[in-house]
Design an enzyme around this catalytic site. Sequence first.
Site, PDB file in Angstrom:
ATOM      1  NE  ARG A  99       6.542 -12.036  -8.827  1.00 56.50           N
ATOM      2  CZ  ARG A  99       5.392 -11.429  -8.598  1.00 56.50           C
ATOM      3  NH1 ARG A  99       5.325 -10.129  -8.643  1.00 56.50           N
ATOM      4  NH2 ARG A  99       4.313 -12.116  -8.327  1.00 56.50           N
ATOM      5  CG  HIS A 112      -2.169  -0.794   0.992  1.00 54.55           C
ATOM      6  ND1 HIS A 112      -3.020  -1.152   2.001  1.00 54.55           N
ATOM      7  CD2 HIS A 112      -2.715  -1.299  -0.131  1.00 54.55           C
ATOM      8  CE1 HIS A 112      -4.036  -1.841   1.495  1.00 54.55           C
ATOM      9  NE2 HIS A 112      -3.861  -1.937   0.214  1.00 54.55           N
ATOM     10  CB  CYS A 131      -2.400  -7.178 -17.405  1.00 55.45           C
ATOM     11  SG  CYS A 131      -2.494  -8.898 -16.884  1.00 55.45           S
ATOM     12  NE  ARG A 182      -6.438 -11.154 -11.180  1.00 55.21           N
ATOM     13  CZ  ARG A 182      -5.200 -10.843 -10.790  1.00 55.21           C
ATOM     14  NH1 ARG A 182      -4.190 -11.051 -11.622  1.00 55.21           N
ATOM     15  NH2 ARG A 182      -4.968 -10.312  -9.612  1.00 55.21           N
ATOM     16  NE  ARG A 193      -3.101  -6.762  -9.796  1.00 50.85           N
ATOM     17  CZ  ARG A 193      -2.456  -5.685 -10.242  1.00 50.85           C
ATOM     18  NH1 ARG A 193      -2.906  -4.476  -9.917  1.00 50.85           N
ATOM     19  NH2 ARG A 193      -1.391  -5.796 -10.994  1.00 50.85           N
ATOM     20  CG  ASN A 199       3.842  -9.060 -12.238  1.00 53.18           C
ATOM     21  OD1 ASN A 199       4.490  -8.554 -13.146  1.00 53.18           O
ATOM     22  ND2 ASN A 199       3.073  -8.357 -11.436  1.00 53.18           N
ATOM     23  CG  ASP A 200       1.861 -15.245 -10.726  1.00 52.31           C
ATOM     24  OD1 ASP A 200       2.744 -15.102  -9.864  1.00 52.31           O
ATOM     25  OD2 ASP A 200       0.652 -15.242 -10.455  1.00 52.31           O
ATOM     26  CD  GLU A 238      -1.915 -15.733 -13.768  1.00 53.86           C
ATOM     27  OE1 GLU A 238      -1.266 -14.852 -13.182  1.00 53.86           O
ATOM     28  OE2 GLU A 238      -3.131 -15.915 -13.584  1.00 53.86           O
TER      29      GLU A 238
END
Length: 583
Positions: free
Chosen positions: A475, A199, A512, A342, A306, A464-465, A441
Amino acid sequence: MTSFSMHGVGVSSGIAIGNAHLISHALLEVVHFKIEASAIDEEIARFERAIGLVKHDLEQLKAQLPKNAPAELSAFINTHLAMLSDKSLSEAPKAIIRTELCNAEWALKQQMDDIVAQFDAIEDAYLRERKQDVVQVVERVIKVLLGRDQLAASEKKLQARQERAMILVAHDVSPADAIQFKHHQFAAFITDVGGVTSHTAILARSLNIPSIVALQRARDLINDGELMIVDGSEGVVIVNPDPEVLAEYQLKQNQWQLAQQKLQRIKTTKAVTVDGVAIDLLANIEVPDDVVAAKASGAVGVGLYRTEFLFMNRAEMPDEQEQFEAYKHVAEAMKGHPVTIRTLDIGADKQLNPDEVVTATNPALGLRAVRYCLAEPQIFHSQFRALLRASHYGQVKILIPMLSNLAELRQTKLLFARAKESLRQQGIPFDEQVPIGGMIEVPAAAINADAFAQELDFLSIGTNDLIQYTLAIDRADDAVAHLYNPLHPAVLRLIQMTIAAAAKYDKPVSVCGEMAGDTKLTRLLVGMGMRQLSMHPAHILSVKSQILQSEENVLAKQAKKILSMTDLEKIDPLIKKFNGEVH
């Protein structure tokens, strides 16, 4: 004074020069002591008063939010208020006080440690970072229990320094803490903890100020008032810089500010290459109010909404109506522009009741995302109905995460069809042709992208994944994070296979993940054939600038050369050369 530098994770670009303003870390000051049995009620009452005071402060902060405050702030405050009302924080520490005869601070910290351990077991980086909300809320309560108003003291220091640019240095910074300083414009944030999805990072990006997290010991090594340089683009902090270094960064800072001003001029310009190839630049959002930033950035739609945020930090799942209202809000706010939502991407290791966590041997390979939803069909049914209802109010597209085989997809489509039929029977309107797409992903999905492209309306590459699974790298693990590289030949080939499969069947495909917002990779992705990029709104103008200065036919030739290479060490210099050519 000794000059030194520190390296962390840059989460918001730019360069800031100013003096350090330190915020204390109350959790480090908690001590453990025993209380008499006769003092239990008094200690519990002290704990309840502290909870009440923090709730009151947060409610006041929320009421005082200026109209132009980032949309994320209100959502974060609501999250923290909800956590203060959750039994895991408001009641469980009382039981610890009673059974262990300990002070309230210690009881609260023990409960916090248990909750944080549960979050640490979560594989998804975004959800795992939500543990910082727990820590931030607990720290606020502990500050009250310790009898210190650190924020008030900080406010006084700031008033004395308001003529100078200030850089906030903390173990962590909660959105609520940041609001306390709303009358002061911080030049940058730096923290010991956090990640790109924390955050603190989201807040820094929404405020558009340089920010670096995961510095580990910044709060210990930097003294209050010291001169600092924060380079958010490179993730570097320089403390007490030499005159030559300071002059160099002052020049860089001026150049950066001029560049940012120029970017504003292209906000309404369409993202089209010099030779006429249009690229759709879309926004990633976490909460409904993020559409404000998405529209302000010039995004032509939402490429990834998300929905996990709706399900987090609460004792039970949101019902269909609550979900519908959230999705409808985004669909209407985007005024006809596409909104890709999603479905729930959460793992079996994160339960509705935080006290009933199931620990998976390897959560990264366990029951998560579409697997979890297929195992809990009622959750899927409720979300599908809410999404379909929202499709009546805008251009909604539905995205299924972590598909790995066709059987999962077909089961999902069967549940989707049942949700449609249930709405038809009730006479509830929805878009009968709402598109359904899949996240690529998992390496298996990329390798089998040809089959997925035939059965889906669109594809979205979650880099990312995909990188994490392809390279077998966590990561979040500092020991191997340096090996996480989007330019690895295997990763690039999987992306290319997905793009080719989508093109073969004339299906839209987008990126994305973080790669989409990385300007160093923009030209490569366009050269590979990518025509849709979805990213944090703060990155859209920078990416658009790269596109406007490029020729697609030249990029395609250069990308082909890079894709033919198998040695990562040879790819990096080619990318630098690639980005140095302006057409």
